[in-house]
Design a protein around this motif. Structure first.
Motif, PDB file in Angstrom:
ATOM      1  N   GLU A 173       8.493   5.652   4.768  1.00 15.55           N
ATOM      2  CA  GLU A 173       8.480   7.120   4.827  1.00 15.55           C
ATOM      3  C   GLU A 173       7.907   7.720   3.540  1.00 15.55           C
ATOM      4  OE1 GLU A 173       8.512  10.437   6.810  1.00 15.55           O
ATOM      5  OE2 GLU A 173       9.310   8.629   7.723  1.00 15.55           O
ATOM      6  N   SER A 174       8.299   7.200   2.393  1.00 14.11           N
ATOM      7  CA  SER A 174       7.791   7.742   1.124  1.00 14.11           C
ATOM      8  C   SER A 174       6.302   7.444   0.953  1.00 14.11           C
ATOM      9  CB  SER A 174       8.604   7.226  -0.065  1.00 14.11           C
ATOM     10  OG  SER A 174       8.549   5.828  -0.135  1.00 14.11           O
ATOM     11  N   GLN A 175       5.838   6.297   1.435  1.00 18.50           N
ATOM     12  CA  GLN A 175       4.406   5.989   1.352  1.00 18.50           C
ATOM     13  C   GLN A 175       3.607   6.920   2.255  1.00 18.50           C
ATOM     14  OE1 GLN A 175       4.888   1.834   2.287  1.00 18.50           O
ATOM     15  NE2 GLN A 175       4.290   1.222   0.211  1.00 18.50           N
ATOM     16  N   ILE A 176       4.136   7.229   3.424  1.00 17.51           N
ATOM     17  CA  ILE A 176       3.460   8.156   4.337  1.00 17.51           C
ATOM     18  C   ILE A 176       3.356   9.536   3.695  1.00 17.51           C
ATOM     19  CG2 ILE A 176       3.655   9.381   6.546  1.00 17.51           C
ATOM     20  CD1 ILE A 176       4.994   6.764   7.635  1.00 17.51           C
ATOM     21  N   ARG A 177       4.439   9.999   3.119  1.00 20.58           N
ATOM     22  CA  ARG A 177       4.436  11.313   2.466  1.00 20.58           C
ATOM     23  C   ARG A 177       3.502  11.323   1.253  1.00 20.58           C
ATOM     24  NH1 ARG A 177      10.428  12.915   1.421  1.00 20.58           N
ATOM     25  NH2 ARG A 177       9.389  14.609   0.331  1.00 20.58           N
ATOM     26  N   ASN A 178       3.359  10.175   0.601  1.00 16.25           N
ATOM     27  CA  ASN A 178       2.535  10.076  -0.600  1.00 16.25           C
ATOM     28  C   ASN A 178       1.036  10.041  -0.289  1.00 16.25           C
ATOM     29  OD1 ASN A 178       2.596   9.878  -3.488  1.00 16.25           O
ATOM     30  ND2 ASN A 178       1.941   7.753  -3.270  1.00 16.25           N
ATOM     31  N   LEU A 179       0.662   9.816   0.959  1.00 16.91           N
ATOM     32  CA  LEU A 179      -0.760   9.722   1.316  1.00 16.91           C
ATOM     33  C   LEU A 179      -1.550  10.964   0.910  1.00 16.91           C
ATOM     34  CD1 LEU A 179      -0.652   8.019   4.829  1.00 16.91           C
ATOM     35  CD2 LEU A 179      -1.594   7.055   2.717  1.00 16.91           C
ATOM     36  N   LYS A 180      -0.907  12.133   0.924  1.00 18.52           N
ATOM     37  CA  LYS A 180      -1.642  13.358   0.572  1.00 18.52           C
ATOM     38  C   LYS A 180      -2.035  13.402  -0.900  1.00 18.52           C
ATOM     39  CE  LYS A 180       2.583  16.065   0.175  1.00 18.52           C
ATOM     40  NZ  LYS A 180       3.426  17.019   0.873  1.00 18.52           N
ATOM     41  N   TYR A 181      -1.441  12.545  -1.730  1.00 19.31           N
ATOM     42  CA  TYR A 181      -1.752  12.508  -3.160  1.00 19.31           C
ATOM     43  C   TYR A 181      -2.717  11.381  -3.530  1.00 19.31           C
ATOM     44  CZ  TYR A 181       2.430  15.394  -3.193  1.00 19.31           C
ATOM     45  OH  TYR A 181       3.361  16.365  -2.932  1.00 19.31           O
ATOM     46  N   VAL A 182      -3.062  10.539  -2.569  1.00 24.39           N
ATOM     47  CA  VAL A 182      -3.890   9.365  -2.819  1.00 24.39           C
ATOM     48  C   VAL A 182      -5.168   9.477  -1.991  1.00 24.39           C
ATOM     49  CG1 VAL A 182      -3.971   6.841  -2.630  1.00 24.39           C
ATOM     50  CG2 VAL A 182      -1.820   7.971  -3.198  1.00 24.39           C
ATOM     51  N   ASP A 183      -6.319   9.237  -2.625  1.00 27.36           N
ATOM     52  CA  ASP A 183      -7.585   9.262  -1.905  1.00 27.36           C
ATOM     53  C   ASP A 183      -8.006   7.829  -1.599  1.00 27.36           C
ATOM     54  OD1 ASP A 183     -10.062   9.650  -0.826  1.00 27.36           O
ATOM     55  OD2 ASP A 183     -10.870  10.787  -2.527  1.00 27.36           O
ATOM     56  N   LEU A 184      -7.800   7.414  -0.360  1.00 21.61           N
ATOM     57  CA  LEU A 184      -8.153   6.056   0.049  1.00 21.61           C
ATOM     58  C   LEU A 184      -9.613   5.962   0.504  1.00 21.61           C
ATOM     59  CD1 LEU A 184      -4.960   5.257   2.165  1.00 21.61           C
ATOM     60  CD2 LEU A 184      -5.419   4.584  -0.207  1.00 21.61           C
ATOM     61  N   GLY A 185     -10.243   7.115   0.700  1.00 21.20           N
ATOM     62  CA  GLY A 185     -11.600   7.131   1.227  1.00 21.20           C
ATOM     63  C   GLY A 185     -11.604   7.194   2.751  1.00 21.20           C
ATOM     64  N   TYR A 186     -10.435   7.234   3.359  1.00 19.34           N
ATOM     65  CA  TYR A 186     -10.275   7.343   4.801  1.00 19.34           C
ATOM     66  C   TYR A 186      -8.906   7.944   5.073  1.00 19.34           C
ATOM     67  CZ  TYR A 186      -7.807   2.954   3.911  1.00 19.34           C
ATOM     68  OH  TYR A 186      -6.965   2.006   3.392  1.00 19.34           O
ATOM     69  N   LYS A 187      -8.708   8.390   6.294  1.00 16.72           N
ATOM     70  CA  LYS A 187      -7.431   8.963   6.722  1.00 16.72           C
ATOM     71  C   LYS A 187      -6.862   8.126   7.858  1.00 16.72           C
ATOM     72  CE  LYS A 187      -7.761  12.834   4.285  1.00 16.72           C
ATOM     73  NZ  LYS A 187      -7.082  12.899   3.028  1.00 16.72           N
ATOM     74  N   PHE A 188      -5.560   8.069   7.931  1.00 18.91           N
ATOM     75  CA  PHE A 188      -4.899   7.442   9.078  1.00 18.91           C
ATOM     76  C   PHE A 188      -5.032   8.405  10.247  1.00 18.91           C
ATOM     77  CE2 PHE A 188      -3.253   4.915   5.748  1.00 18.91           C
ATOM     78  CZ  PHE A 188      -2.767   3.742   6.307  1.00 18.91           C
TER      79      PHE A 188
END
Length: 142
Positions: free
Chosen positions: A117-132
């Motif tokens: 859950e915390s990793q999912i919420r943290n996605l908005k702060y990390v630029d992976l170069g793609y989106k889930f």
């Protein structure tokens, strides 16, 4: 499912009086973060597989990647640009969403990791170069 590239680390951990444990750590890299210092980049998202590796898996991954002579390396290995699929699924019973990364460790050997859950919420702060992205796939029954 969306095709991406990920890194993963692999290590055999010897434990006194017990069988070794085979650690797999899948790394989703933050493309805006400095990636030079291995093990010190806390911007990346790191995942462990839902199902652990066995000795045969460890041996096969290293042999098929041409690293078989290094099996006794205690520091482990980093494999870059492994093929992976990412997406968002739905549990059939509850309708809850889950985020997953399915990594091809070697030909026809896969492991799936799920984001917390915390990793999912943290996605908005990390630029992976793609989106889930949510897929039109049949829901998984637990």
């Amino acid at each position: 499912m969306q095709q991406v590239k990920v890194d993963f680390t692999l290590r055999a951990v010897q434990r006194r009086g017990m069988n070794p444990r085979y650690e797999l750590n899948v790394i989703l890299k933050d493309i805006n973060a400095d990636q030079k210092t291995f093990g010190k980049n806390y911007s990346n998202i790191e995942l462990q597989p839902a199902r652990p590796l066995e000795m045969g898996d460890y041996q096969l991954i290293l042999n098929e990647r041409g690293l078989g002579d290094l099996k006794q390396n205690s520091k482990g290995f980093r494999i870059t640009d492994a093929d992976a699929e990412v997406g968002i699924g739905t549990y059939a019973e509850t309708g809850d969403k889950y985020y997953f990364v399915r990594v091809e460790l070697c030909k026809d050997l896969y492991r799936t990791c799920y984001l917390s859950e915390s990793q999912i919420r943290n996605l908005k702060y990390v630029d992976l170069g793609y989106k889930f992205k949510e897929e039109d796939i049949d829901p998984v029954v637990e």
